[in-house]
Design a protein around this motif. Structure first.
Motif, short mmCIF file in Angstrom:
data_model
loop_
_atom_site.label_atom_id
_atom_site.label_comp_id
_atom_site.label_asym_id
_atom_site.label_seq_id
_atom_site.Cartn_x
_atom_site.Cartn_y
_atom_site.Cartn_z
N LYS A 186 0.71 -1.46 -0.01
CA LYS A 186 0.09 -0.04 -0.25
C LYS A 186 0.32 1.31 -0.04
CE LYS A 186 -4.17 1.92 0.65
NZ LYS A 186 -3.41 3.57 1.55
N ASP A 244 1.11 4.00 -2.91
CA ASP A 244 0.49 5.45 -2.81
C ASP A 244 1.88 6.23 -3.06
OD1 ASP A 244 -1.79 4.94 -1.32
OD2 ASP A 244 -0.69 4.66 0.86
N LYS A 295 -10.24 -5.98 -6.58
CA LYS A 295 -10.89 -4.80 -5.79
C LYS A 295 -9.47 -3.86 -5.19
CE LYS A 295 -15.35 -7.08 -4.95
NZ LYS A 295 -14.95 -8.95 -5.67
N PHE A 296 -8.59 -4.91 -4.37
CA PHE A 296 -7.92 -3.41 -3.70
C PHE A 296 -7.21 -2.36 -4.39
CE2 PHE A 296 -3.08 -3.82 -2.23
CZ PHE A 296 -3.20 -2.47 -1.21
N GLN A 330 -7.70 -1.68 -7.07
CA GLN A 330 -9.27 -0.73 -8.32
C GLN A 330 -9.44 0.60 -7.81
OE1 GLN A 330 -12.15 -3.79 -8.49
NE2 GLN A 330 -12.76 -3.11 -10.99
N GLU A 331 -9.27 -0.05 -6.24
CA GLU A 331 -10.05 1.39 -5.54
C GLU A 331 -8.07 2.27 -5.69
OE1 GLU A 331 -10.31 1.26 -1.20
OE2 GLU A 331 -11.97 -0.10 -1.69
N LEU A 332 -6.87 2.28 -5.86
CA LEU A 332 -6.14 2.90 -5.76
C LEU A 332 -5.97 3.19 -7.13
CD1 LEU A 332 -3.71 0.03 -3.63
CD2 LEU A 332 -4.68 2.57 -2.92
N GLN A 378 -8.46 3.83 -9.16
CA GLN A 378 -9.47 5.40 -8.76
C GLN A 378 -8.12 6.60 -8.59
OE1 GLN A 378 -13.09 4.07 -7.88
NE2 GLN A 378 -13.96 6.07 -9.17
N LYS A 379 -8.50 6.09 -7.11
CA LYS A 379 -8.42 7.00 -6.25
C LYS A 379 -6.55 8.00 -7.50
CE LYS A 379 -5.83 8.39 -1.87
NZ LYS A 379 -4.75 7.42 -0.55
N HIS A 428 -9.91 4.16 -14.07
CA HIS A 428 -10.93 4.29 -13.98
C HIS A 428 -12.12 3.19 -12.88
CE1 HIS A 428 -11.23 7.61 -16.22
NE2 HIS A 428 -11.05 6.93 -17.53
N GLY A 429 -10.77 2.59 -12.42
CA GLY A 429 -10.66 1.30 -11.61
C GLY A 429 -11.69 0.40 -12.21
N ASN A 430 -11.64 0.41 -13.71
CA ASN A 430 -12.62 -0.70 -14.36
C ASN A 430 -11.33 -1.72 -14.89
OD1 ASN A 430 -10.72 2.00 -15.98
ND2 ASN A 430 -12.05 0.49 -17.95
#
Ligand SMILES: NC(=O)NCCC(=O)O
Length: 423
Positions: free
Chosen positions: A134, A138, A180-181, A183-185, A187-188, A218-220
């Protein structure tokens, strides 16, 4: 980096080339003579003018100059010191063109060791790797990375040496927890992320594959590619777990450029590299897991050659560390059983179509390598060297078509005198 005391031994080993100090072997902590990488070793031991010249010969020149480093934001640098990962950044330029604007993308590669021992409960192991990655992701996000690639089978230890089936539990469907983990990043940070995992294909009888999932900015989910070539060498017993991929050589068109993934052992197959190039890739990632004794002399050559031959950029990633497994195994070579593969030597790097390349990340530390690359360089090199134009694919297509026939005979013209007895 300071030289570590572990390398201080001055014992000598006799070789064909004369005595070499014991310390010139990579030590078990992954350092090379006490240095993080070959680059660090040379930098620390050569006069600056000699180092500059050696650098020119080893890394090549980009637009006639040595590669520039780029300054990263303080937030990324502080994540790297807080979480102890190597952080380096470079810029590949292209020549200025009159009709096209530069197409500069920022690309990142992450290499890492596993986070817990392989004896820890599987869920803990996986979660700990997520936690470890993570802050590195980041840092990539804080640095404005557009496309980020993780290492091969990043969610797990590289347990395929063991041939034990329990490691199959780490497999996930493409829409699973790791996707899933990320995808969030994605998009962020508005970032494309390439996530190489052990895939469980639930729609096809729970079949396992070695797969790279391409997550859009876009997290897609844009798509996936499955490893084409499965090794049967040394302790890389991967054919026990998954089959040769069935996805061909897809190129994924993203906001930031056309990308493809040549997973690990596929880097030994020039036609595999070629196929991604024929489909139009501008950057090909090579997420890998490989150990020093097996492949280190090949590592700096193959990806760089592919970048040159196919006029695209390559991002090579290797994991780091020595992973020790609960039950010893043999390599089927009569040598004693052992519980680890050897050292995964990191050394992730970028190669460019003009034959220049970045220095490698550390051989033993987690790391994030960032490069800005002007994708115009790909076409500029095609125009300059004309490798695609001069390739004579029709000759090779004919040869390959013939070769695949059961009655193929190699085209050999023997010297008529070869088997004549001298009188
Ligand atoms: N993961 C993998 O394919 N490793 C094979 C070893 C190598 O290609 O160096």
């Amino acid at each position: 980096m300071e030289k570590s005391s572990a390398s201080a031994s001055e014992d000598k080993i006799e070789t064909q080339n004369g005595p070499i100090p014991q310390q010139s072997k990579a030590s078990s902590d992954g350092c090379i003579c006490g240095y993080d990488s070959l680059h660090q070793l040379l930098k620390a031991n050569l006069e600056p003018h000699l180092f500059q010249e050696v650098n020119r010969l080893l890394l090549g020149l980009n637009c006639g100059r040595g590669l520039e480093t780029i300054a990263l934001p303080e937030s990324a640098k502080s994540l790297s010191s807080q979480h102890n990962f190597d952080l380096q950044a470079f810029h590949f330029h292209a020549d200025k063109e009159l009709l096209r604007e530069p197409r500069i993308v920022r690309v990142g590669l992450i290499q890492n060791s596993i986070a817990l021992q392989t004896t820890a409960p599987f869920l803990d192991q996986k979660r700990a790797i997520f936690e470890k990655l993570k802050p590195i992701i980041d840092a990539a996000g804080a640095s404005g990375v557009n496309i980020l690639c993780l290492q091969e089978a990043w969610t797990m230890p590289f347990a395929f040496c063991t041939r034990e089936k329990r490691w199959c539990e780490f497999a996930e469907p493409v829409q699973g927890e790791s996707t899933k983990f990320l995808q969030e990043l994605a998009q962020k940070y508005n970032m494309v992320i390439i996530s190489p995992i052990l895939e469980r294909d639930v729609n096809h009888g729970e079949t396992l594959w070695n797969t790279a999932v391409i997550i859009g900015n876009h997290g897609n989910i844009i798509g996936k590619h499955r490893k084409n070539h499965i090794p049967r060498v040394g302790d890389f017993n991967e054919s026990t777990y998954y089959m040769e991929g069935n996805t061909g050589h897809p190129v994924f068109e993203t906001t930031y450029g056309k990308i493809a993934v040549n997973i690990c052992y596929g880097r030994h197959h020039p036609l595999n590299w070629l196929a991604f190039g024929l489909n139009g890739a501008e950057i090909v990632f090579n997420p890998s897991a490989t150990v020093g004794e097996l492949s280190e002399p090949m590592w700096p050559i193959e990806a760089r050659n592919a970048a040159i031959a196919n006029s695209y950029f390559v991002g090579s990633i290797n994991r780091v560390g020595t992973e020790i497994f609960p039950n010893p195994f043999t390599s089927g070579d009569g040598k004693p059983q052992h519980a680890d593969f050897g050292h995964f030597y990191g050394s992730s790097h970028f190669s460019a179509p003009d034959a220049s390349c970045t220095p490698s990340l550390s051989r033993h530390r987690d790391g994030l390598l960032i490069s800005d690359m002007d994708l115009n360089l790909c076409r500029q090199l095609k125009d300059k060297w004309g490798f695609r134009m001069t390739a004579r694919y029709e000759l090779y297509a004919d040869l390959l078509a013939n070769y695949l026939k059961p009655d193929f005979e190699p085209q050999i013209i023997s010297d008529p005198l070869l088997h004549k007895k001298s009188s």
